[in-house]
Design a protein around this motif. Structure first.
Motif, PDB file in Angstrom:
ATOM      1  N   HIS A  48       1.039 -10.570  -7.818  1.00 61.99           N
ATOM      2  CA  HIS A  48       2.283 -10.616  -7.111  1.00 61.99           C
ATOM      3  C   HIS A  48       3.361 -10.664  -8.196  1.00 61.99           C
ATOM      4  CE1 HIS A  48       0.184 -11.924  -3.492  1.00 61.99           C
ATOM      5  NE2 HIS A  48      -0.482 -12.559  -4.223  1.00 61.99           N
ATOM      6  N   ARG A  49       4.615 -10.427  -7.544  1.00 63.33           N
ATOM      7  CA  ARG A  49       5.864 -10.451  -8.735  1.00 63.33           C
ATOM      8  C   ARG A  49       5.979 -11.584  -9.334  1.00 63.33           C
ATOM      9  NH1 ARG A  49      11.809  -9.824  -5.750  1.00 63.33           N
ATOM     10  NH2 ARG A  49      10.568  -7.925  -5.373  1.00 63.33           N
ATOM     11  N   VAL A 111       8.486  -5.921  -8.617  1.00 58.42           N
ATOM     12  CA  VAL A 111       8.521  -4.903  -7.379  1.00 58.42           C
ATOM     13  C   VAL A 111       9.829  -4.030  -7.369  1.00 58.42           C
ATOM     14  CG1 VAL A 111       8.215  -4.775  -4.909  1.00 58.42           C
ATOM     15  CG2 VAL A 111       6.819  -6.660  -6.273  1.00 58.42           C
ATOM     16  N   ARG A 112       9.609  -2.916  -7.165  1.00 56.28           N
ATOM     17  CA  ARG A 112      10.676  -1.919  -7.015  1.00 56.28           C
ATOM     18  C   ARG A 112      10.339  -0.986  -5.871  1.00 56.28           C
ATOM     19  NH1 ARG A 112      11.216   2.555 -11.693  1.00 56.28           N
ATOM     20  NH2 ARG A 112       9.735   3.366 -10.523  1.00 56.28           N
ATOM     21  N   ASP A 113      11.394  -0.888  -4.956  1.00 53.53           N
ATOM     22  CA  ASP A 113      11.221   0.082  -3.908  1.00 53.53           C
ATOM     23  C   ASP A 113      10.068  -0.330  -3.249  1.00 53.53           C
ATOM     24  OD1 ASP A 113      13.556   1.037  -4.432  1.00 53.53           O
ATOM     25  OD2 ASP A 113      12.549   2.593  -5.507  1.00 53.53           O
ATOM     26  N   GLY A 114       9.292  -1.610  -3.041  1.00 53.66           N
ATOM     27  CA  GLY A 114       8.459  -1.980  -2.351  1.00 53.66           C
ATOM     28  C   GLY A 114       6.926  -1.789  -3.143  1.00 53.66           C
ATOM     29  N   ARG A 115       7.019  -1.182  -4.406  1.00 54.93           N
ATOM     30  CA  ARG A 115       5.924  -0.864  -5.149  1.00 54.93           C
ATOM     31  C   ARG A 115       5.785  -1.909  -6.440  1.00 54.93           C
ATOM     32  NH1 ARG A 115       5.858   5.092  -7.013  1.00 54.93           N
ATOM     33  NH2 ARG A 115       7.512   4.260  -8.263  1.00 54.93           N
ATOM     34  N   LYS A 116       4.441  -2.147  -6.529  1.00 59.35           N
ATOM     35  CA  LYS A 116       4.180  -2.952  -8.115  1.00 59.35           C
ATOM     36  C   LYS A 116       4.485  -2.093  -9.303  1.00 59.35           C
ATOM     37  CE  LYS A 116       0.877  -5.442  -5.447  1.00 59.35           C
ATOM     38  NZ  LYS A 116      -0.447  -5.599  -5.025  1.00 59.35           N
TER      39      LYS A 116
END
Length: 129
Positions: A48-49, A111-116
């Motif tokens: 997770h973030r 997390v960037r644009d919903g991606r890890k």
């Protein structure tokens, strides 16, 4: 034949049948998950973030992304469970970072644009096959 022998034989037959009927991508995912466990790394689908993680996998894509102020090399690492994008800021090319190469990485998950994503990870290349 003992019950343990019968179970082992049944497991062996089931495993052989699975290997014969599974797709190449399913077999690759299973192999990568086993390699992740053997390396003592976490699975990408459990991170997770904000987590500081060690992840192991194989690079699927490597793309140079020219930005206005800062060149960026991005690589998608797949461990059999999920993708994590590795972002190397200020880099156009890194020797050994190429599709198909095995890699162990350590870094903090964003997390960037919903991606890890892991920015500028510490990485170790696995021996080329």
């Amino acid at each position: 034949m003992s019950t343990d022998d019968a179970r082992s034989r049944h497991k062996g037959l089931r495993g052989m049948l699975h290997r014969l009927t599974a797709t190449d991508s399913e077999l690759e995912s299973e192999e990568l998950r086993r390699d992740t466990e053997l390396a003592g790394c976490v699975c990408a689908d459990t991170v997770h973030r904000g987590d500081l993680v060690n992840v192991s996998g194989r690079l699927r894509t490597v793309v140079y992304t020219p930005r206005t102020n800062l060149p960026t090399l991005e690589a998608d690492l797949y461990d059999g469970t999920d993708l994590i994008t590795l972002v190397f800021l200020g880099r156009r090319h890194i020797n050994g970072i190429e599709p198909g190469r095995g890699l162990n990485v350590r870094g903090r998950v964003a997390v960037r644009d919903g991606r890890k994503v892991i920015y500028n990870p510490y990485y170790e290349l696995e021996a080329a096959a």
